[in-house]
Scaffold this motif. Structure first.
Motif, PDB file in Angstrom:
ATOM      1  N   GLU A 117       1.204   5.775  10.586  1.00 59.92           N
ATOM      2  CA  GLU A 117       1.344   6.007  12.161  1.00 59.92           C
ATOM      3  C   GLU A 117      -0.270   6.030  12.635  1.00 59.92           C
ATOM      4  O   GLU A 117      -1.113   6.436  12.115  1.00 59.92           O
ATOM      5  CB  GLU A 117       1.673   7.515  12.210  1.00 59.92           C
ATOM      6  CG  GLU A 117       3.196   7.923  11.964  1.00 59.92           C
ATOM      7  CD  GLU A 117       3.919   6.879  12.856  1.00 59.92           C
ATOM      8  OE1 GLU A 117       3.817   6.778  14.006  1.00 59.92           O
ATOM      9  OE2 GLU A 117       5.257   6.600  12.318  1.00 59.92           O
ATOM     10  N   GLY A 118      -0.301   5.025  13.325  1.00 62.75           N
ATOM     11  CA  GLY A 118      -1.468   4.725  14.114  1.00 62.75           C
ATOM     12  C   GLY A 118      -2.595   3.884  13.170  1.00 62.75           C
ATOM     13  O   GLY A 118      -2.147   3.527  11.929  1.00 62.75           O
ATOM     14  N   SER A 119      -3.869   3.822  13.473  1.00 66.96           N
ATOM     15  CA  SER A 119      -4.737   3.237  12.784  1.00 66.96           C
ATOM     16  C   SER A 119      -5.989   4.267  12.259  1.00 66.96           C
ATOM     17  O   SER A 119      -6.900   4.356  12.983  1.00 66.96           O
ATOM     18  CB  SER A 119      -5.528   2.305  13.287  1.00 66.96           C
ATOM     19  OG  SER A 119      -4.403   1.138  13.520  1.00 66.96           O
ATOM     20  N   ARG A 120      -5.790   4.912  11.121  1.00 67.57           N
ATOM     21  CA  ARG A 120      -6.594   5.985  10.837  1.00 67.57           C
ATOM     22  C   ARG A 120      -7.208   5.951   9.483  1.00 67.57           C
ATOM     23  O   ARG A 120      -7.824   6.914   9.205  1.00 67.57           O
ATOM     24  CB  ARG A 120      -5.832   7.454  10.921  1.00 67.57           C
ATOM     25  CG  ARG A 120      -5.449   7.814  12.210  1.00 67.57           C
ATOM     26  CD  ARG A 120      -4.465   8.938  12.395  1.00 67.57           C
ATOM     27  NE  ARG A 120      -4.072   9.218  13.584  1.00 67.57           N
ATOM     28  CZ  ARG A 120      -4.626  10.204  14.518  1.00 67.57           C
ATOM     29  NH1 ARG A 120      -5.409  11.097  14.095  1.00 67.57           N
ATOM     30  NH2 ARG A 120      -4.050  10.311  15.780  1.00 67.57           N
ATOM     31  N   VAL A 121      -6.936   4.788   8.653  1.00 68.70           N
ATOM     32  CA  VAL A 121      -7.548   4.803   7.335  1.00 68.70           C
ATOM     33  C   VAL A 121      -8.610   4.027   7.490  1.00 68.70           C
ATOM     34  O   VAL A 121      -8.670   2.808   7.470  1.00 68.70           O
ATOM     35  CB  VAL A 121      -6.289   4.188   6.455  1.00 68.70           C
ATOM     36  CG1 VAL A 121      -6.943   3.950   5.006  1.00 68.70           C
ATOM     37  CG2 VAL A 121      -5.152   5.032   6.397  1.00 68.70           C
ATOM     38  N   SER A 122      -9.856   4.552   6.904  1.00 70.77           N
ATOM     39  CA  SER A 122     -11.165   3.824   6.790  1.00 70.77           C
ATOM     40  C   SER A 122     -11.122   3.327   5.647  1.00 70.77           C
ATOM     41  O   SER A 122     -10.434   3.631   4.680  1.00 70.77           O
ATOM     42  CB  SER A 122     -12.394   4.731   7.223  1.00 70.77           C
ATOM     43  OG  SER A 122     -12.338   5.610   6.259  1.00 70.77           O
ATOM     44  N   LEU A 123     -11.997   2.193   5.338  1.00 73.28           N
ATOM     45  CA  LEU A 123     -12.154   1.661   4.086  1.00 73.28           C
ATOM     46  C   LEU A 123     -12.805   2.580   3.161  1.00 73.28           C
ATOM     47  O   LEU A 123     -12.670   2.723   1.969  1.00 73.28           O
ATOM     48  CB  LEU A 123     -13.073   0.498   4.242  1.00 73.28           C
ATOM     49  CG  LEU A 123     -12.595  -0.893   4.880  1.00 73.28           C
ATOM     50  CD1 LEU A 123     -13.516  -1.936   4.912  1.00 73.28           C
ATOM     51  CD2 LEU A 123     -11.244  -1.117   4.238  1.00 73.28           C
ATOM     52  N   ASP A 124     -13.779   3.563   3.787  1.00 71.85           N
ATOM     53  CA  ASP A 124     -14.353   4.585   2.916  1.00 71.85           C
ATOM     54  C   ASP A 124     -13.310   5.451   2.197  1.00 71.85           C
ATOM     55  O   ASP A 124     -13.310   5.934   1.013  1.00 71.85           O
ATOM     56  CB  ASP A 124     -15.275   5.430   3.788  1.00 71.85           C
ATOM     57  CG  ASP A 124     -16.595   4.912   3.857  1.00 71.85           C
ATOM     58  OD1 ASP A 124     -17.219   3.843   2.690  1.00 71.85           O
ATOM     59  OD2 ASP A 124     -17.226   4.805   5.086  1.00 71.85           O
ATOM     60  N   ALA A 125     -12.253   5.830   3.266  1.00 69.65           N
ATOM     61  CA  ALA A 125     -11.116   6.741   2.836  1.00 69.65           C
ATOM     62  C   ALA A 125     -10.155   6.065   1.710  1.00 69.65           C
ATOM     63  O   ALA A 125      -9.810   6.635   0.788  1.00 69.65           O
ATOM     64  CB  ALA A 125     -10.255   7.172   3.837  1.00 69.65           C
ATOM     65  N   TYR A 126     -10.086   4.845   1.850  1.00 68.35           N
ATOM     66  CA  TYR A 126      -9.084   3.906   0.794  1.00 68.35           C
ATOM     67  C   TYR A 126      -9.816   4.008  -0.625  1.00 68.35           C
ATOM     68  O   TYR A 126      -9.407   4.295  -1.282  1.00 68.35           O
ATOM     69  CB  TYR A 126      -9.095   2.437   1.328  1.00 68.35           C
ATOM     70  CG  TYR A 126      -8.230   1.720   0.631  1.00 68.35           C
ATOM     71  CD1 TYR A 126      -6.919   1.533   0.691  1.00 68.35           C
ATOM     72  CD2 TYR A 126      -8.661   1.037  -0.579  1.00 68.35           C
ATOM     73  CE1 TYR A 126      -6.114   0.869  -0.061  1.00 68.35           C
ATOM     74  CE2 TYR A 126      -7.881   0.590  -1.688  1.00 68.35           C
ATOM     75  CZ  TYR A 126      -6.605   0.411  -1.103  1.00 68.35           C
ATOM     76  OH  TYR A 126      -5.946  -0.680  -1.994  1.00 68.35           O
ATOM     77  N   VAL A 127     -11.237   3.650  -0.582  1.00 68.75           N
ATOM     78  CA  VAL A 127     -11.915   3.596  -1.776  1.00 68.75           C
ATOM     79  C   VAL A 127     -11.914   5.097  -2.519  1.00 68.75           C
ATOM     80  O   VAL A 127     -11.661   5.014  -3.876  1.00 68.75           O
ATOM     81  CB  VAL A 127     -13.317   3.132  -1.357  1.00 68.75           C
ATOM     82  CG1 VAL A 127     -14.239   3.427  -2.726  1.00 68.75           C
ATOM     83  CG2 VAL A 127     -13.318   1.657  -0.879  1.00 68.75           C
ATOM     84  N   SER A 128     -12.212   5.959  -1.604  1.00 70.41           N
ATOM     85  CA  SER A 128     -11.992   7.396  -2.426  1.00 70.41           C
ATOM     86  C   SER A 128     -10.683   7.504  -2.961  1.00 70.41           C
ATOM     87  O   SER A 128     -10.641   8.620  -3.718  1.00 70.41           O
ATOM     88  CB  SER A 128     -12.411   8.289  -1.041  1.00 70.41           C
ATOM     89  OG  SER A 128     -11.259   8.743  -0.392  1.00 70.41           O
ATOM     90  N   ARG A 129      -9.684   6.849  -2.685  1.00 70.53           N
ATOM     91  CA  ARG A 129      -8.286   7.327  -3.026  1.00 70.53           C
ATOM     92  C   ARG A 129      -7.841   6.372  -4.215  1.00 70.53           C
ATOM     93  O   ARG A 129      -6.719   6.300  -4.689  1.00 70.53           O
ATOM     94  CB  ARG A 129      -7.405   7.355  -1.890  1.00 70.53           C
ATOM     95  CG  ARG A 129      -7.456   8.535  -1.250  1.00 70.53           C
ATOM     96  CD  ARG A 129      -6.405   8.913  -0.189  1.00 70.53           C
ATOM     97  NE  ARG A 129      -6.060   7.737   0.990  1.00 70.53           N
ATOM     98  CZ  ARG A 129      -6.105   7.859   2.087  1.00 70.53           C
ATOM     99  NH1 ARG A 129      -6.695   9.007   2.600  1.00 70.53           N
ATOM    100  NH2 ARG A 129      -5.941   6.880   2.912  1.00 70.53           N
ATOM    101  N   MET A 130      -8.682   5.345  -4.306  1.00 70.76           N
ATOM    102  CA  MET A 130      -8.115   4.277  -5.293  1.00 70.76           C
ATOM    103  C   MET A 130      -8.042   4.763  -6.687  1.00 70.76           C
ATOM    104  O   MET A 130      -8.636   5.950  -7.006  1.00 70.76           O
ATOM    105  CB  MET A 130      -9.592   3.245  -5.640  1.00 70.76           C
ATOM    106  CG  MET A 130      -9.532   2.503  -4.148  1.00 70.76           C
ATOM    107  SD  MET A 130     -11.109   1.225  -4.161  1.00 70.76           S
ATOM    108  CE  MET A 130     -10.598  -0.023  -5.770  1.00 70.76           C
ATOM    109  N   LYS A 131      -7.057   3.981  -7.427  1.00 71.87           N
ATOM    110  CA  LYS A 131      -6.722   4.684  -8.942  1.00 71.87           C
ATOM    111  C   LYS A 131      -7.768   4.214  -9.837  1.00 71.87           C
ATOM    112  O   LYS A 131      -8.632   3.350  -9.650  1.00 71.87           O
ATOM    113  CB  LYS A 131      -5.392   3.852  -9.122  1.00 71.87           C
ATOM    114  CG  LYS A 131      -4.436   4.232  -8.187  1.00 71.87           C
ATOM    115  CD  LYS A 131      -3.846   5.870  -8.040  1.00 71.87           C
ATOM    116  CE  LYS A 131      -2.624   6.226  -7.384  1.00 71.87           C
ATOM    117  NZ  LYS A 131      -2.387   7.725  -7.263  1.00 71.87           N
TER     118      LYS A 131
END
Length: 771
Positions: A487-501
């Protein structure tokens, strides 16, 4: 020095207020020296020849220096403002400076019968000698002399913020006037004097026959040329004053015509008399008739307060909102956020940046030619709003801003900048401040920032592509939907990197026209099953953006529809398993390669699929289905389809990946191994490939044969004869009747006559335009 600054701030606070006392100080409909008096003085008084070469220089100023004639009003009002600043500054140390006139104002009167425009100020005024020195000499202005005088007394002239330091702005009056009269009264001269010139090669200075009518100040009377009478129209004067001088620190009044409804006095008297004589209650209750009458009165033109000159802590939210409406010229316009700041260093300036709530109409369709909404002022005098992409990059052209520089060097006409270095410094500060403002909004108000991203994400992405200088900052501001937050555009690249496996070195993303389309993609299957997050990129510009980004925080971008997909946590056992599967399915992959040789370059066992039988993958440097569709849309332009690169990429074969866990693929392998392949199987596999191409985002090149193959499979499944055709009956359409033919001929004749008349009208207009 602190006391002086404090006093100046106090003056600035109340100077622009339009009080009744200010208006009372203005003379109703004040006119300049009558034309006959001007002619008489000019003929009888001794003429003084301008200094050497002044006539030639004046000719240059009048005919070449200024781009537009309307600039004259800005220059004269700016000079009047300077004169008021001078007397205001003098009054700080001289208690008698304001004795002759305690008010600060500028007035404008248009006198149509005499074809004159009169501009009066209650400023410092000039003596006869100052009139001779300042108006008889190019580039020797009173402002420059005044500043030199202050410097000699160890005062800093920049505190006064005076504009006219070239001394030629006054001569812009001759752009619209063939004769100019200047009446001036200074505290240092007991008499009021007039200066008269026709901008030829001389001028006249004499005592004003009217006596001391000004008290103190200067009155400029322009005897307008016949082709400049438009500047006597009130609406034109109002528009020009608002455009160039709306934020001058002193009230500017125009003697204007208004209409008001008033009671008819004779009617009111008649009703009153009737009521008194007859004691008639009904007559007493009668209301007198109202009539519309013309009223001449002073109208304050610069009502808008230059809020950028104030301390941001003292400006209310409503004031910022109201000022934005004035700046944007849209009564319903609203900003989503703003920043009010001061720049100091090599160049001092004050600025307010506004971010609109919505993108301007057709913003992205006209991005190359969109007008930049940056207004440049120098000490509250409007200079230009045509700075363009050289000042603010086009990707930031959606912001509105007012920039007021204290000491930005201008040329003598104030229309072009002399030193671009300082302008570049201001530009960098504006861009940096805007990016900081976006970052602050992202950190403090996610909901507001989500609205901002919906409107302007394409602009930010364009900035990341075009500007290597700001790329890192802009990339931090980007937001995307993802497989975890759709929903919406809320994911920043910083947030994505913090959740990487663990072991993940790639930022996985997929492109498409919508989130719904991407979610149907077979490329997501194994990634989502293993718990990896995938960014959904749904804007066409995303493809170009990723090409411009080398990566983010050491992580490379990986399009899940391209090349060899690596998760990052593979071990040797996984590699061995994949190797064995490729060997096991080699008979099928070889057969598929031969059968689909026209379409595919390579067939291999897939690491991406879980539930789909197969998928079509682009090579590492090839086009995905989404990219191919974008390029085909671009190819709608004439000549684009003939481009060599376009043709090469469109003909490029794809890679086919098969899912070894899918029953369809397992069945096909069994048939290959048992030698049970027939034409019907080839047809089914071809249809399977084509439907896979559609699911993988590609468009079919031969839709007609695809539909025939699908129909063939349907016929076989329903046991319908493959050669049997539809049995249909169609009646031929009747020819037109003679009546219909006649009616069409009459309509065609009428249409031709109308077209001929329109052509004649166009010819007449063209001839009129030539005249």
């Amino acid at each position: 020095m602190r006391i002086t600054k404090l006093l100046l701030a106090v003056f600035a606070t109340y100077a622009v207020l339009a009080s009744a006392q200010q208006e009372d100080a203005l003379q109703p409909g004040v006119s300049g020296l009558p034309v006959e008096e001007v002619d008489k003085l000019y003929a009888s008084e001794k003429h003084v020849v301008f200094q050497t070469e002044v006539s030639r220089l004046m000719n240059l100023i009048i005919n070449s220096l200024y781009k537009t004639r309307e600039i004259f009003l800005r220059e004269l009002i700016s000079n009047a403002s300077d004169a008021l600043d001078k007397i205001r500054f003098m009054s700080l140390t001289d208690s008698n400076a304001l004795a002759s006139n305690g008010h600060f104002n500028i007035s404008i009167v248009a006198d149509k019968p005499s074809k004159t425009l009169v501009i009066t100020d209650s400023g410092v005024g000039m003596t006869a000698e100052q009139l001779r020195a300042n108006l008889g000499t190019i580039a020797k202005s009173g402002t420059s002399e005044f500043l030199s005088h202050l410097e000699s007394e160890k005062n800093k002239g920049e505190q006064m913020n005076l504009i006219g330091q070239f001394g030629v702005g006054f001569y812009s009056a001759f752009l619209v006037a063939d004769k100019v009269t200047v009446a001036s009264k200074s505290n240092d001269d007991p008499d009021q004097h007039v200066w008269i010139s026709e901008a030829v090669d001389d001028f006249v200075i004499a005592k004003d026959p009217r006596g001391n009518t000004l008290g103190r100040g200067t009155q400029i009377t322009l005897h307008l040329k016949d082709d400049a009478l438009e500047y006597l129209e009130e609406e034109n004067l109002k528009a020009l004053t608002k455009k160039y001088s709306e934020f001058i620190n002193f009230p500017i009044y125009l003697w204007s015509t208004n209409f008001k409804w008033v009671e008819n006095k004779s009617d009111a008297a008649e009703i009153s008399e009737e009521a008194n004589v007859k004691d008639d209650t009904e007559a007493a209750e009668k209301e007198p008739k109202r009539e519309k009458v013309e009223v001449k009165e002073w109208e304050l033109l610069n009502t808008q307060n230059p809020i950028w000159t104030r301390d941001p802590k003292e400006v209310t939210e409503n004031e910022y909102m109201d000022f934005y409406k004035t700046l944007d010229k849209e009564p319903e316009a609203k900003p989503i956020i703003w920043s009010h700041f001061k720049g100091e260093g090599d160049v001092d300036f004050k600025a307010i940046i506004y971010v609109p709530e919505r993108a301007p109409r057709n913003y992205y369709h006209q991005l190359q030619d969109i007008p930049h909404r940056i207004k440049l002022f120098v000490r509250r005098v409007f200079i230009t709003d045509e700075l363009g992409a050289d000042f603010i990059p086009r990707w930031l052209s959606f912001i509105s801003a007012v920039v007021d520089a204290d000491d930005l060097p201008l040329n003598v006409s104030r229309e072009t900048l002399q030193k671009h270095k300082l302008l570049n410094l201001i530009s960098k500060r504006i861009v940096k401040k805007a990016l900081d403002l976006f970052a602050h909004m992202a950190k403090t108000d996610e909901e507001k920032y989500a609205k901002f991203i919906r409107e302007f994400s394409m602009s930010l992405k364009l900035g990341a592509i075009e500007s290597s200088q700001y790329r890192k900052k802009i990339t931090q501001l980007l937001r995307y939907p993802s497989s975890l937050e759709k929903e919406g555009s809320r994911v920043s690249l910083d947030a994505y990197v913090s959740r990487m496996k663990s072991g993940q070195n790639s930022i996985f993303y997929s492109t498409g026209t919508s989130v719904e389309e991407i979610e149907q993609s077979p490329f997501l299957e194994r990634l989502l099953a293993r718990g990896y997050e995938v960014l959904y990129m749904t804007e066409p510009i995303d493809e170009m953006l990723i090409q411009a980004l080398p990566g983010y925080n050491g992580k490379a971008f990986a399009n899940i529809a391209k090349g060899d997909l690596k998760f990052g946590d593979e071990d040797e056992s996984e590699g061995e398993t994949l190797k064995k599967l490729n060997e096991q399915y080699q008979p099928l992959t070889d057969w598929l390669k031969n059968t689909l040789d026209e379409h595919v370059e390579k067939v291999a066992v897939s690491k991406r699929l879980t539930t789909s039988p197969m998928a079509i993958v682009a090579s590492a440097f090839g086009w995905t289905g989404h990219t191919e569709r974008l390029m085909q849309a671009q190819a709608a332009n004439p000549g684009a389809k003939d481009d060599f690169m376009f043709q090469m990429m469109m003909k490029q074969k794809k890679n086919l990946e098969i899912n070894p866990d899918h029953p369809v693929i397992q069945t096909l392998l069994s048939r290959i191994e048992d030698g049970e392949i027939d034409e019907e199987t080839k047809e089914v596999v071809t249809v399977l490939y084509e439907t896979t191409a559609i699911r993988s985002g590609y468009t079919l090149k031969d839709v007609n044969n695809f539909t025939k193959r699908v129909e063939s499979i349907v016929r076989k499944r329903l046991d319908v004869d493959l050669n049997k055709q539809a049995d249909y009956k169609v009646e031929m359409a009747k020819d037109k009747t003679p009546e219909e033919i006649k009616e069409d001929e009459e309509k065609a004749s009428s249409f031709a006559d109308d077209a001929s008349e329109e052509d004649d009208l166009d010819d007449t207009r063209a001839a009129h335009d030539e005249l």
